[in-house]
Enzyme design. Structure first.
Site, PDB file in Angstrom:
ATOM      1  N   ARG A   1       6.636  21.946  91.018  1.00  0.00           N
ATOM      2  CA  ARG A   1       8.050  21.760  90.481  1.00  0.00           C
ATOM      3  C   ARG A   1       8.682  22.168  89.305  1.00  0.00           C
ATOM      4  O   ARG A   1       7.608  22.331  88.659  1.00  0.00           O
ATOM      5  CB  ARG A   1       8.149  20.665  91.190  1.00  0.00           C
ATOM      6  CG  ARG A   1       7.104  19.481  90.981  1.00  0.00           C
ATOM      7  CD  ARG A   1       7.927  18.444  89.805  1.00  0.00           C
ATOM      8  NE  ARG A   1       7.584  18.014  88.773  1.00  0.00           N
ATOM      9  CZ  ARG A   1       7.550  18.761  87.254  1.00  0.00           C
ATOM     10  NH1 ARG A   1       6.320  19.009  87.116  1.00  0.00           N
ATOM     11  NH2 ARG A   1       8.771  18.417  85.982  1.00  0.00           N
TER      12      ARG A   1
ATOM     13  N   ALA B   1      11.783  23.591  86.101  1.00  0.00           N
ATOM     14  CA  ALA B   1      12.090  24.525  85.902  1.00  0.00           C
ATOM     15  C   ALA B   1      11.788  26.136  85.950  1.00  0.00           C
ATOM     16  O   ALA B   1      11.903  27.111  86.887  1.00  0.00           O
ATOM     17  CB  ALA B   1      13.573  24.397  85.224  1.00  0.00           C
TER      18      ALA B   1
ATOM     19  N   ASP C   1      17.294  21.539  83.578  1.00  0.00           N
ATOM     20  CA  ASP C   1      17.096  22.000  84.352  1.00  0.00           C
ATOM     21  C   ASP C   1      17.834  23.575  84.688  1.00  0.00           C
ATOM     22  O   ASP C   1      18.080  24.725  85.522  1.00  0.00           O
ATOM     23  CB  ASP C   1      16.569  21.363  86.327  1.00  0.00           C
ATOM     24  CG  ASP C   1      16.029  20.553  86.340  1.00  0.00           C
ATOM     25  OD1 ASP C   1      15.888  19.759  85.506  1.00  0.00           O
ATOM     26  OD2 ASP C   1      14.390  21.556  87.198  1.00  0.00           O
TER      27      ASP C   1
HETATM   28  O1  MRU Z   1      12.498  17.519  90.723  1.00  0.00           O
HETATM   29  P1  MRU Z   1      11.743  17.844  89.325  1.00  0.00           P
HETATM   30  O2  MRU Z   1      10.999  17.556  88.710  1.00  0.00           O
HETATM   31  O3  MRU Z   1      11.394  19.491  89.840  1.00  0.00           O
HETATM   32  O4  MRU Z   1      12.807  17.722  87.565  1.00  0.00           O
HETATM   33  C1  MRU Z   1      12.198  18.249  87.151  1.00  0.00           C
HETATM   34  C2  MRU Z   1      13.032  17.880  85.559  1.00  0.00           C
HETATM   35  O5  MRU Z   1      14.208  17.611  85.593  1.00  0.00           O
HETATM   36  C3  MRU Z   1      12.689  19.091  84.291  1.00  0.00           C
HETATM   37  O6  MRU Z   1      12.839  17.667  83.400  1.00  0.00           O
HETATM   38  C4  MRU Z   1      13.163  19.857  83.884  1.00  0.00           C
HETATM   39  O7  MRU Z   1      12.722  20.383  85.192  1.00  0.00           O
HETATM   40  C5  MRU Z   1      12.800  20.283  82.691  1.00  0.00           C
HETATM   41  S1  MRU Z   1      11.243  21.075  82.953  1.00  0.00           S
HETATM   42  C6  MRU Z   1       9.990  22.354  81.587  1.00  0.00           C
END
Ligand code: MRU
Length: 340
Positions: free
Chosen positions: A44, A46, A234
């Site tokens: 998980r 981004a 994201d």
């Molecule tokens: O649902 P997730 O855990 O994949 O969400 C991740 C986020 O919202 C993070 O803040 C985002 O990806 C920034 S990663 C450097």
């Protein structure tokens, strides 16, 4: 810590659903296994989704028995389609796939050398993520002052990237420079990426952090307990809208109210050149995530549930965006300038 790596066709990555109690590595052998790991959030964050997508394409090439370049390219596009259905919001996943497909599309050579070419290109994409995060962490550190207390949300650390992290990368770099900073981090309901992953990373680096529930953000701001907000993204639209873990918007509104700078740290691979607020998809996740807490039902039977995984913060609430190419204002002109 390397969150993801390639070893002779196998993708080795941390199973993020097991943290913080167990540090378990998954060995994923096919693009379908990668897709499943993304869907259940073992992979998980981004930038990490962008890297995992690249490695799925590398696996498709590695496992291919194609005798022609055309056939191999078709196999690649089939894998791309599978990966693109996993999670809709983090644009890095789509940017990574589209960039690779575009770069390899006009290859002239035989199928064997095409296979090697694709794998090399995909691995370079993964390596680049580590490099750009190191660079944005370095650049962002100048915004952090001695003895700052920073609020962060969700997890934008090493676990969300190939290495170094984005918002936590900046925090960790400031800590390494001896800036004596402290962190307050939200638990991040419903999947607790803050409580499980951000506290895990900050404790490992011995950075003092205090965990709060999401609804305590107003309290800590009103009490003057934080000086700056720093978190990841994201998807960043060229209009300056920032799409990040649900709850980010509430934090941004409160930060504005309390005159606290609100920084977003993200590589340029998180910028969506074409998207607009009207056409992006906010992932809607399973209602069980809200109805249950660690497998135990917490709500009355029959209640309806809303579970968007992300929200949209408008540009007027964002102080600056920290990228590997520079620290910019959330304006179309400045966002486009780092894409050149
Ligand atoms: O649902 P997730 O855990 O994949 O969400 C991740 C986020 O919202 C993070 O803040 C985002 O990806 C920034 S990663 C450097």
């Amino acid at each position: 810590m390397e969150t993801i790596k390639w070893s002779s066709g196998v993708v080795i990555t941390v199973d993020q659903t097991m943290l913080p109690s167990k540090l378990v590595y998954l060995r994923l052998k096919t693009p379908k296994e990668i897709a499943k790991a993304i869907k259940r959030l073992s992979i998980r964050g981004a930038p990490l989704l962008g890297a995992a997508a690249a490695l799925a394409l590398a696996q498709a090439a590695y496992r291919s028995k194609a005798k022609t370049v055309n056939y191999l390219f078709r196999e690649l596009t089939r894998t791309a389609a599978i990966i693109k259905t996993t999670r809709p919001t983090a644009v890095n996943l789509f940017n990574s796939i589209d960039t690779i497909l575009k770069e390899v599309r006009d290859y002239s050579g035989d199928a064997r050398s095409f296979r090697t070419f694709i794998i090399k290109r995909c691995l370079a994409m993964v390596q680049k993520d580590a490099e750009v995060n190191a660079e944005l962490s370095r650049r962002g550190t100048k915004l952090i002052s001695y003895r700052d207390t920073l609020l962060t949300h969700c997890n934008a650390g090493e676990l969300a990237t190939v290495r170094y992290g984005t918002a936590l990368g900046v925090i960790m770099n400031a800590h390494r420079q001896g800036k004596k900073i402290k962190v307050i981090n939200t638990e991040t309901r419903p999947l607790l990426q803050g409580a499980r992953l951000t506290t895990f990373e900050l404790r490992r680096k011995k950075i003092p952090t205090t965990l709060i529930t999401d609804n305590m953000v107003g309290y800590v701001m009103q009490k003057g307990m934080i000086n700056k907000v720093i978190l990841g993204a994201d998807r960043i639209l060229t209009s300056g809208h920032v799409i990040n873990k649900v709850g980010t918007y509430i934090i941004a509104v409160l930060a504005k109210k309390h005159r606290i700078p609100f920084y977003v740290a993200a590589p340029t691979s998180t910028i969506d050149i074409e998207g607009s607020v009207r056409n992006i998809t906010i992932e809607e996740r399973n209602s069980e995530e809200v109805l249950e807490f660690q497998g135990i039902r917490i709500a009355a039977k029959g209640v309806s549930v809303l579970n968007p995984a992300f929200d949209i913060t408008p540009p007027h609430l964002v102080t600056r965006i920290i990228t590997e190419k520079g620290i910019i204002a959330p304006t179309p002109k400045e966002i486009r300038s780092v894409l050149k």
